[in-house]
Design an enzyme around this catalytic site. Structure first.
Site, PDB file in Angstrom:
ATOM      1  CB  ILE A  94      -0.968   0.013   1.209  1.00  0.00           C
ATOM      2  CG1 ILE A  94      -1.869   1.264   1.171  1.00  0.00           C
ATOM      3  CG2 ILE A  94      -0.236  -0.086   2.523  1.00  0.00           C
ATOM      4  CD1 ILE A  94      -2.984   1.270   2.195  1.00  0.00           C
ATOM      5  CB  SER A  95       0.895   4.278   0.421  1.00  0.00           C
ATOM      6  OG  SER A  95       1.226   5.626   0.313  1.00  0.00           O
ATOM      7  CD1 TRP A  96       8.023   5.133   0.652  1.00  0.00           C
ATOM      8  CD2 TRP A  96       7.971   3.064   1.510  1.00  0.00           C
ATOM      9  NE1 TRP A  96       9.322   4.739   0.864  1.00  0.00           N
ATOM     10  CE2 TRP A  96       9.318   3.466   1.396  1.00  0.00           C
ATOM     11  CE3 TRP A  96       7.688   1.800   2.021  1.00  0.00           C
ATOM     12  CZ2 TRP A  96      10.378   2.657   1.782  1.00  0.00           C
ATOM     13  CZ3 TRP A  96       8.738   0.981   2.399  1.00  0.00           C
ATOM     14  CH2 TRP A  96      10.069   1.421   2.285  1.00  0.00           C
TER      15      TRP A  96
END
Length: 272
Positions: A94-96
């Protein structure tokens, strides 16, 4: 605590010793996030194993002694799988952590069955989110200071930010990263992109985005879906950056639908 890649890291795993017809999930968390933040997702996927670890300087993992990048942390993750006796996994980020998940799948194709990318981008060519929200993300104090969380809450949770009790629940699972650990995470993907390599990603890929995400706008999911040949895009209406938590039932149903689907023609061809 596990030693891997020359580092000591806190590793959490669920149900690895239980019989399962499904490969475990190797999960890469977002920037600054400790294991507990996304542990509700692991607890909901009761039919499969789940592995997650605190990045250096986050949660209870010690500060990094030297900088790292997506390639070195992917190598470290592979060593964690070795310590746990796991050969092949489904990879999710998720995300980074979505950037690291992409890197892991490209770097370790034999260990990656399917790939899930949530609220993430292909790196530098991303369409940026709201400048105010992105600016606040640079400051790790957001994980401990309710004032920062209040300002970011609509970005993080979308329309679900109005649900009673959700803020206290989220804050209760947060542990602030160290300044060094947070800075090294920022530096790890500074200038990074996987976009030229994504057309070579020979895996089934699910891309999940929140329609109300002002940190990683959903158009970044379209960029990923265009670049990755065997991919599908799911957008969660009303979902902010952490739709995996606010839209938990929908997210888990979507994950199961993707991960449990019969092998595709491309997967059968690769297996042969």
């Amino acid at each position: 605590m596990v030693r891997a890649g020359g580092r000591i890291l806190r590793v959490a795993h669920w149900r690895l010793g239980e019989p399962s017809d499904h490969p475990p999930i190797l999960f890469f968390n977002g920037i600054g996030a400790n294991i507990e933040v996304l542990s509700p997702l692991a607890e909901r996927l009761t039919e499969r194993g789940f592995v997650m670890f605190d990045m250096p300087g986050t949660g209870e993992s010690p500060d990094p002694a030297i900088p790292y990048n997506p390639a070195t942390i992917s190598w470290t993750a592979a060593q964690i799988l070795d310590r746990l006796g796991l050969d092949q996994v489904d990879v999710m980020g998720i995300s980074w952590g979505g950037a690291i998940a992409q890197q892991f799948a490209l770097q370790h194709p034999g260990r990656t069955r399917r790939l899930v990318l949530a609220a993430t981008t292909a790196g530098m060519p991303m369409v940026p989110g709201d400048p105010a929200s992105l600016g606040q993300l640079i400051d790790p104090s957001r994980y401990a200071d309710p004032r920062f969380l209040n300002e970011l809450f609509m970005s993080l949770y979308g329309g679900m930010a109005r649900r009673e009790g959700i803020e206290a629940d989220h804050i209760g699972r947060l542990k602030p990263p160290s300044p060094v650990g947070y800075a090294y995470q920022l530096f790890a993907i500074a200038g990074w992109t996987n976009l030229p390599a994504l057309p070579l990603l020979n895996k089934e890929v699910l891309i999940m985005m929140g329609a109300d995400d002002t940190i990683v706008p959903p158009i970044n999911g379209n960029i990923l879906a265009t670049a990755i040949p065997n991919s599908r895009l799911e957008v969660f209406e009303g979902g902010g950056h952490l739709f995996l938590l606010t839209h938990a039932c929908q997210s888990v149903a979507c994950l199961r639908d993707f991960l449990d689907a019969p092998p595709s023609a491309a997967e059968l061809k690769r297996a042969a």
